[in-house]
Write a protein that holds these residues in place. Structure first.
Motif, PDB file in Angstrom:
ATOM      1  N   ALA A  64      -4.797   7.975 -61.132  1.00 43.49           N
ATOM      2  CA  ALA A  64      -5.319   7.933 -59.768  1.00 43.49           C
ATOM      3  C   ALA A  64      -6.715   7.341 -59.777  1.00 43.49           C
ATOM      4  CB  ALA A  64      -5.373   9.333 -59.157  1.00 43.49           C
ATOM      5  N   PRO A  65      -7.131   6.742 -58.655  1.00 44.45           N
ATOM      6  CA  PRO A  65      -8.522   6.331 -58.532  1.00 44.45           C
ATOM      7  C   PRO A  65      -9.449   7.555 -58.548  1.00 44.45           C
ATOM      8  CG  PRO A  65      -7.151   5.354 -56.803  1.00 44.45           C
ATOM      9  CD  PRO A  65      -6.337   6.427 -57.458  1.00 44.45           C
ATOM     10  N   ARG A  66     -10.734   7.298 -58.643  1.00 39.44           N
ATOM     11  CA  ARG A  66     -11.744   8.347 -58.455  1.00 39.44           C
ATOM     12  C   ARG A  66     -11.676   8.769 -56.984  1.00 39.44           C
ATOM     13  NH1 ARG A  66     -15.595   8.544 -61.901  1.00 39.44           N
ATOM     14  NH2 ARG A  66     -15.276   6.334 -62.410  1.00 39.44           N
ATOM     15  N   LEU A  67     -11.634  10.067 -56.717  1.00 41.85           N
ATOM     16  CA  LEU A  67     -11.368  10.560 -55.374  1.00 41.85           C
ATOM     17  C   LEU A  67     -12.566  11.320 -54.810  1.00 41.85           C
ATOM     18  CD1 LEU A  67      -7.732  11.876 -55.991  1.00 41.85           C
ATOM     19  CD2 LEU A  67      -8.412   9.635 -55.096  1.00 41.85           C
ATOM     20  N   PHE A  68     -12.791  11.127 -53.510  1.00 44.30           N
ATOM     21  CA  PHE A  68     -13.817  11.850 -52.774  1.00 44.30           C
ATOM     22  C   PHE A  68     -13.145  12.500 -51.568  1.00 44.30           C
ATOM     23  CE2 PHE A  68     -15.871   8.585 -55.217  1.00 44.30           C
ATOM     24  CZ  PHE A  68     -17.001   9.224 -55.721  1.00 44.30           C
ATOM     25  N   ALA A  69     -13.429  13.778 -51.364  1.00 40.14           N
ATOM     26  CA  ALA A  69     -12.675  14.571 -50.384  1.00 40.14           C
ATOM     27  C   ALA A  69     -13.518  14.868 -49.150  1.00 40.14           C
ATOM     28  CB  ALA A  69     -12.219  15.873 -51.027  1.00 40.14           C
ATOM     29  N   TYR A  70     -13.068  14.373 -48.012  1.00 40.73           N
ATOM     30  CA  TYR A  70     -13.674  14.690 -46.713  1.00 40.73           C
ATOM     31  C   TYR A  70     -12.709  15.572 -45.930  1.00 40.73           C
ATOM     32  CZ  TYR A  70     -17.650  11.392 -46.897  1.00 40.73           C
ATOM     33  OH  TYR A  70     -18.821  10.752 -47.195  1.00 40.73           O
ATOM     34  N   ALA A  71     -13.242  16.418 -45.075  1.00 42.00           N
ATOM     35  CA  ALA A  71     -12.418  17.328 -44.281  1.00 42.00           C
ATOM     36  C   ALA A  71     -12.762  17.199 -42.806  1.00 42.00           C
ATOM     37  CB  ALA A  71     -12.625  18.766 -44.744  1.00 42.00           C
ATOM     38  N   VAL A  72     -11.806  17.562 -41.956  1.00 40.00           N
ATOM     39  CA  VAL A  72     -11.961  17.488 -40.500  1.00 40.00           C
ATOM     40  C   VAL A  72     -12.471  18.832 -39.983  1.00 40.00           C
ATOM     41  CG1 VAL A  72     -10.728  17.155 -38.317  1.00 40.00           C
ATOM     42  CG2 VAL A  72     -10.131  15.770 -40.329  1.00 40.00           C
ATOM     43  N   PRO A  73     -13.465  18.845 -39.071  1.00 42.16           N
ATOM     44  CA  PRO A  73     -14.000  20.117 -38.569  1.00 42.16           C
ATOM     45  C   PRO A  73     -12.908  21.082 -38.108  1.00 42.16           C
ATOM     46  CG  PRO A  73     -15.393  18.342 -37.824  1.00 42.16           C
ATOM     47  CD  PRO A  73     -14.211  17.700 -38.515  1.00 42.16           C
ATOM     48  N   GLY A  74     -12.973  22.294 -38.624  1.00 47.09           N
ATOM     49  CA  GLY A  74     -12.004  23.321 -38.290  1.00 47.09           C
ATOM     50  C   GLY A  74     -10.828  23.375 -39.234  1.00 47.09           C
ATOM     51  N   ASP A  75     -10.643  22.315 -40.024  1.00 42.83           N
ATOM     52  CA  ASP A  75      -9.527  22.274 -40.959  1.00 42.83           C
ATOM     53  C   ASP A  75      -9.955  22.929 -42.278  1.00 42.83           C
ATOM     54  OD1 ASP A  75      -7.021  21.742 -41.862  1.00 42.83           O
ATOM     55  OD2 ASP A  75      -7.321  19.594 -42.163  1.00 42.83           O
TER      56      ASP A  75
END
Length: 521
Positions: A159-170
């Motif tokens: 896999a590529p290098r991963l960066f994790a963003y999240a959606v408000p409330g999730d």
């Protein structure tokens, strides 16, 4: 009841999972461990010899250059080329080496499209993408983003290098975020969990939006927004940036900030946001309501964006089918590399998000071409005045298959007016800096420099002369001397964190996945 279910699905902006024959819902599979032999290294020493180097900073190409890698770091750049002792040597004579590409808009978590995430991961790597910002990779209580990120960092998955963003409330147990206080609490919660940033959708409350941005900045989290139409009357492009947003993705919010008449768009009488054909057909007509490029209001808005330091990741490719649906449906890579389940998802549908061309006409396509002309102009003017543009593909929707969609985005950045070198910057150092600026540090990848991580792309052919050589299917051309067709390019090797991946072997694995699903049907 059917109309209510359809409306609910469209309101959520996502496709419901398709039931299997036994009535159960498909589940996302866990990414398997990287098998022995798939990706080699990192090595004690690895030498890439005699390549032409494009270093990602905007500096001109130079070669021959040999690059010595120790473990997962670039140790030496040997200008003039040549060979030194190394545990493995890659002869890149006649090839170009670039920094690994950064896709700042990734998704990979819908089992009805591609139940095995390694399908998308391998396609990204096969096209030179070594880092992906997930906005996001799943979501919900069982969000796989952090687990996948950790396994990728350890190189135990392909896999590529991963960066994790999240959606408000999730991704937290406390439900929706509706107040500034809840917003700040949610930001602190995701920071403690280890997320890298925040992706906004349709944020309708300016006070809560501002509070989340403020808390994110304090804690070193990045922010990016899809300023959807339900919230854009309250938070458009200008307002979002004034309230502290780091980045705007897609086109949403810009034209609404440039209206020639009034403060909100003029909707047609039969407009229905929950009908995606209505929603997206109308988007193109918004072009008529915005001021012209070069006007006083236009230039003032562009200057405002540049002065604010906001980043634009336009994702031109994801809406490209709106200009020519037939062409998008019949791309040459679909048969070998697009899963049948994904082709099913792409087809016109009342429930699948983005499959909105139910009765798509030449008038719709002409309107979208006009819309793109203004969207291109805005991006080009922003770039020319010093703004930062990055490359994101938003794959898995609207005939945009992983990897191939990313190279399409690079071609469309070129179409918008960025020079070939500016396109490479958008794909490399600009994307890396968009991710790392909120962290307050210079990115460890994104350019070819001694001490940087060994994230590299090696490709036969010159992408500055022809971006098509980056497609997995390569560039087919006529050899005028022999009067025969030949294929040039296709990424040969992708190096991520010092691990060498054979891009052709990754594509062969993906082709096997596609054939297996066809056989199962």
């Amino acid at each position: 009841m059917l109309r209510m279910l359809i409306a609910a699905a469209l309101f959520l902006g996502a496709a419901p999972a398709l039931a299997q024959q036994d009535g159960s819902q498909p589940q996302m599979e866990r990414v398997p461990d990287r098998p022995a032999g798939e990706g080699q290294g990192p090595f004690g020493t690895l030498l890439i010899k005699n390549a032409t180097m494009i270093d990602g900073t905007g500096a001109p190409p130079e070669g021959p250059v040999s690059i010595l890698i120790e473990g997962n770091r670039i140790a030496r750049i040997i200008r003039g080329g040549g060979e030194v002792a190394a545990d493995r040597v890659i002869d890149a004579s006649g090839m170009h080496v670039l920094p690994g590409f950064v896709d700042v808009h990734g998704h990979n978590g819908d089992p009805s499209k591609a139940p095995q995430p390694s399908y998308g991961f391998k396609l990204w790597l096969a096209h030179g993408v070594t880092s992906v910002r997930g906005v996001g990779f799943g979501g919900g209580a069982d969000d796989p983003s952090l687990d996948q990120r950790a396994r990728s960092a350890a190189n135990t998955i392909t896999a590529p290098r991963l960066f994790a963003y999240a959606v408000p409330g999730d991704v937290w147990p406390n439900g929706a975020v509706r107040t500034p206080e809840q917003g700040r609490a949610w930001v602190r919660w995701i920071k403690q969990r280890g997320y890298d940033g925040i992706k906004f959708f349709n944020m309708e409350d300016p006070a809560t939006f501002a509070a989340i941005n403020d808390e994110a900045e304090k804690l070193g989290l990045g922010t990016v927004a899809h300023l959807g139409q339900r919230g854009v009357a309250q938070v458009n492009g200008r307002t979002a940036v004034e309230l502290g947003l780091d980045g705007v993705t897609h086109f949403y919010g810009h034209m609404e900030s440039l209206l020639a008449d009034g403060s909100t768009p003029h909707y047609p009488a039969d407009y229905n946001y929950l009908d995606e054909q209505s929603r997206f057909a109308w988007v193109a007509r918004l072009e008529d309501q915005a001021v012209e490029p070069g006007s006083e209001k236009w230039d003032e808005y562009v200057d405002f964006l540049v002065d604010s330091g906001v980043t634009l990741s336009p994702t031109f490719n994801i809406y490209a089918a709106s200009r020519d649906v037939s062409a998008a449906r019949n791309r040459e890579w679909h048969d070998a590399y697009t899963l049948p389940s994904l082709m099913d998802f792409y087809a016109p549908s009342l429930t699948n998000h983005g499959s909105y061309y139910h009765d798509w006409t030449s008038e719709d396509e002409a309107a979208w071409k006009r819309f793109y002309a203004k969207w291109f102009a805005l991006t080009r003017d922003f770039q020319d005045k010093g703004g930062r543009v990055t490359a994101g593909s938003d794959p898995g929707y609207i005939y945009q298959t992983w990897g191939f969609a990313y190279i399409s985005e690079l071609e469309m950045l070129r179409e918008a007016g960025l020079s070939p070198m500016e396109v490479i910057q958008a794909a490399t150092i600009n994307g890396a800096r968009e991710i790392y600026d909120p962290k307050g540090s210079e990115p460890p990848f994104g350019s070819i420099k001694e001490g940087k991580l060994a994230d590299l792309v090696i490709v036969p052919g010159n992408p500055l002369a022809n971006l098509k050589v980056l497609y997995g299917t390569g560039h087919v051309r006529l050899n005028r001397e022999s009067n025969t067709l030949e294929t040039q390019g296709g990424v040969r090797w992708t190096i991520k964190d010092g691990v060498v991946y054979d891009a052709r072997a990754l594509l062969a694995d993906v082709a096997e996945m596609v054939e297996a699903q066809k056989a199962a049907r």
